[in-house]
Motif scaffolding. Structure first.
Motif, PDB file in Angstrom:
ATOM      1  N   THR A  31      -2.017   0.922   3.412  1.00 20.65           N
ATOM      2  CA  THR A  31      -3.058   1.112   2.399  1.00 20.65           C
ATOM      3  C   THR A  31      -3.105  -0.063   1.431  1.00 20.65           C
ATOM      4  O   THR A  31      -4.180  -0.438   0.954  1.00 20.65           O
ATOM      5  CB  THR A  31      -2.794   2.420   1.640  1.00 20.65           C
ATOM      6  OG1 THR A  31      -2.887   3.516   2.559  1.00 20.65           O
ATOM      7  CG2 THR A  31      -3.799   2.629   0.515  1.00 20.65           C
TER       8      THR A  31
ATOM      9  N   HIS B  82      -9.473   4.178  -2.528  1.00 17.65           N
ATOM     10  CA  HIS B  82      -8.911   5.007  -1.469  1.00 17.65           C
ATOM     11  C   HIS B  82      -8.492   6.362  -2.021  1.00 17.65           C
ATOM     12  O   HIS B  82      -8.256   6.518  -3.220  1.00 17.65           O
ATOM     13  CB  HIS B  82      -7.705   4.319  -0.819  1.00 17.65           C
ATOM     14  CG  HIS B  82      -6.467   4.336  -1.667  1.00 17.65           C
ATOM     15  ND1 HIS B  82      -6.287   3.483  -2.737  1.00 17.65           N
ATOM     16  CD2 HIS B  82      -5.353   5.119  -1.611  1.00 17.65           C
ATOM     17  CE1 HIS B  82      -5.124   3.733  -3.293  1.00 17.65           C
ATOM     18  NE2 HIS B  82      -4.538   4.716  -2.637  1.00 17.65           N
TER      19      HIS B  82
ATOM     20  N   VAL C 233      -6.284   8.874   5.154  1.00 14.06           N
ATOM     21  CA  VAL C 233      -6.711   8.131   3.973  1.00 14.06           C
ATOM     22  C   VAL C 233      -8.189   7.756   4.110  1.00 14.06           C
ATOM     23  O   VAL C 233      -8.613   7.277   5.167  1.00 14.06           O
ATOM     24  CB  VAL C 233      -5.873   6.845   3.783  1.00 14.06           C
ATOM     25  CG1 VAL C 233      -6.226   6.180   2.456  1.00 14.06           C
ATOM     26  CG2 VAL C 233      -4.378   7.177   3.827  1.00 14.06           C
TER      27      VAL C 233
ATOM     28  N   TYR D 167     -11.362   5.443   2.605  1.00 15.27           N
ATOM     29  CA  TYR D 167     -11.617   4.196   1.885  1.00 15.27           C
ATOM     30  C   TYR D 167     -13.118   4.031   1.661  1.00 15.27           C
ATOM     31  O   TYR D 167     -13.923   4.400   2.523  1.00 15.27           O
ATOM     32  CB  TYR D 167     -11.105   2.990   2.690  1.00 15.27           C
ATOM     33  CG  TYR D 167      -9.634   2.987   2.993  1.00 15.27           C
ATOM     34  CD1 TYR D 167      -8.711   2.490   2.084  1.00 15.27           C
ATOM     35  CD2 TYR D 167      -9.156   3.476   4.209  1.00 15.27           C
ATOM     36  CE1 TYR D 167      -7.348   2.480   2.377  1.00 15.27           C
ATOM     37  CE2 TYR D 167      -7.794   3.474   4.500  1.00 15.27           C
ATOM     38  CZ  TYR D 167      -6.896   2.978   3.582  1.00 15.27           C
ATOM     39  OH  TYR D 167      -5.552   2.974   3.864  1.00 15.27           O
TER      40      TYR D 167
END
Length: 457
Positions: A193, A203, A219, A221
């Motif tokens: 990340t 994020h 995750v 973004y």
């Protein structure tokens, strides 16, 4: 394309049934070299099933096609790719069996191939990243097709490759494009990340689980502002005043090259020059239902201190290990406004200010320009507070308070302490208002402001 299961043992099929949240069952036929749905796939399935229809999406590394099928069932149109020709053949047949094939275009290929492109009007890209560390030269390897679906790259992971591709092709992307990646957190993967953060992406960790000794995260973004740019001013009296003029729509913020009358706590003067970073962000007041202003101030300080590799000092300063002030955070709001304002000022270099020892970001980060730092700060605040229509808010007050306390504790762990009215005091925590909880002469004392308070460095 025939799957060839009757003549080629490499394509021997396994049958797997997947139940959707509405009770519908999808039957998949999966050749041996195609990645089948596993724990990580079901984690992504849970997220994708809850996404409202947003138009066009793209899946990279579609495998059996199950995730594309699920999203298509939710009303999306998809472009889905995989480098494994058996995966594409299987995914096409599986989508036909699910009566959803008209919404999905499966094609052979992947990131890094000549001609790889993101289709126009794509609102969502998702990828169950290969996250196993690539085998060393003396370790056994899978067949190349299986290796490609399960192992990340060595020096620069597939997640980094995707980030680079999107940066290069940013002008062709939808401004509110959302990327959802399943990636490995622990052990550290070649795809991280932090790489996206360095490039200025916001994020949000949607979900994480441990699978044996590996921590897997989903995750999301996106680019801060989703098409709304930072308002840059060459000069202004105060960015706090300028941001009031912006519309109460979307992610609004302003930065000035030269701020003449910046202010700090209790209307003190914030002294800055053209090399310093000054900016103010509008945040919807609805956030106050979950988090008090004092905590907002601390969590912002904690996140920015992390970017600067420095320390958050209660209540609103960022300093180096010697207590020299590098930055300040200020929260303001008016009864008639729909937004509260977060002001950020960061010194580029040390200043001669009577009674205040200062330092600047250029001391530790000499290669970081003001623009690059502003992008990172913008992304850090967007990560905390910006809304994206495809994402639920996960700004949980208890987690934010824990992170805020950890941010303050980082400085305290260096042996720093407080004196209140000349009495040495031990800090033991913060409450949900962002006030310090201290012990003085055996009694608990709540500290609300800086009156009669001295930090001992």
């Amino acid at each position: 394309m025939d799957l060839g299961e009757r003549i080629n043992p490499i394509t021997k099929l396994q049958i797997k049934e997947i139940e959707l949240r509405n009770g519908e069952r999808i039957s998949l036929k999966i050749p041996r070299t195609v990645y089948p749905p596993r724990e990580d796939s079901f984690l992504l399935k849970e997220i994708l099933e809850n996404l409202e229809s947003g138009g066009k999406a793209m899946e990279i590394g579609c495998g059996s096609g199950i995730l594309s099928i699920i999203l298509a069932k939710n009303g999306w149109f998809l472009e889905s790719c995989d480098i494994n020709p058996y995966a594409i053949a299987a995914a096409k047949k599986n989508s036909e069996s699910a009566s959803i094939h008209e919404r999905i275009n499966f094609r052979e290929g992947g990131l890094g191939d000549e001609g790889f492109a993101i289709p126009q009007n794509t609102k969502l890209i998702f990828w169950n990243l290969p996250y196993l560390n690539p085998p060393s030269s003396d370790e056994p390897r899978l067949e190349w097709i299986e290796e490609a679906s399960m192992s990340d790259l060595g020096d620069k992971g597939w997640g980094h490759q995707l980030a680079d591709f999107l940066e290069i092709n940013q002008e062709n992307l939808e401004p509110d494009l959302l990327i959802i990646l399943l990636q490995r957190k622990y052990p550290i993967s070649p795809s991280t990340t932090n790489y996206w953060i360095e490039l200025g992406w916001s994020h949000r960790i949607i979900k994480s689980i441990w699978i044996y000794d590996e921590k897997i995260e989903i995750v999301a973004y996106w680019k801060p502002g989703q098409g709304t740019s930072i308002l840059f001013l060459e000069e202004c009296q105060s960015t706090m005043e300028e941001v009031k003029k912006l519309p109460n729509i979307g992610w609004q913020r302003v930065s000035a090259n030269n701020q003449i009358e910046g202010r700090g706590r209790r209307d003190s003067i914030w002294i800055s020059d053209k090399k310093d970073l000054t900016g103010t962000w509008n945040i919807r007041k609805s956030i106050l239902k979950s988090i008090k202003p004092g905590i907002i101030q601390i969590i912002v300080g904690t996140r920015i201190a992390g970017l600067l590799e420095e320390y958050c000092k209660w209540p609103n300063d960022i300093c180096d290990k010697n207590g020299k002030k590098i930055a300040g955070i200020l929260i303001e709001m008016d009864n008639q406004d729909e937004c509260l304002r977060i002001g950020v000022g960061i010194n580029h270099a040390r200043k001669n200010i009577p009674g205040v020892e200062t330092q600047g970001w250029s001391e530790k980060m000499p290669g970081t320009t003001k623009m690059n730092l502003l992008k990172k700060v913008d992304a850090a605040l967007s990560t905390l507070f910006e809304e994206h229509k495809l994402l639920p808010s996960n700004l949980l007050s208890d987690k934010i308070e824990i992170e805020s306390w950890r941010g303050i504790s980082k400085l305290l762990s260096r042996g720093y302490s407080l004196k209140i009215s000349n009495e040495k005091t031990r800090v033991v925590g913060i409450n949900d208002y962002g006030q310090l909880i201290t012990i003085c002469r055996g009694n608990e004392v709540i500290i609300e402001d800086l009156n009669n308070l001295n930090w001992l460095f």
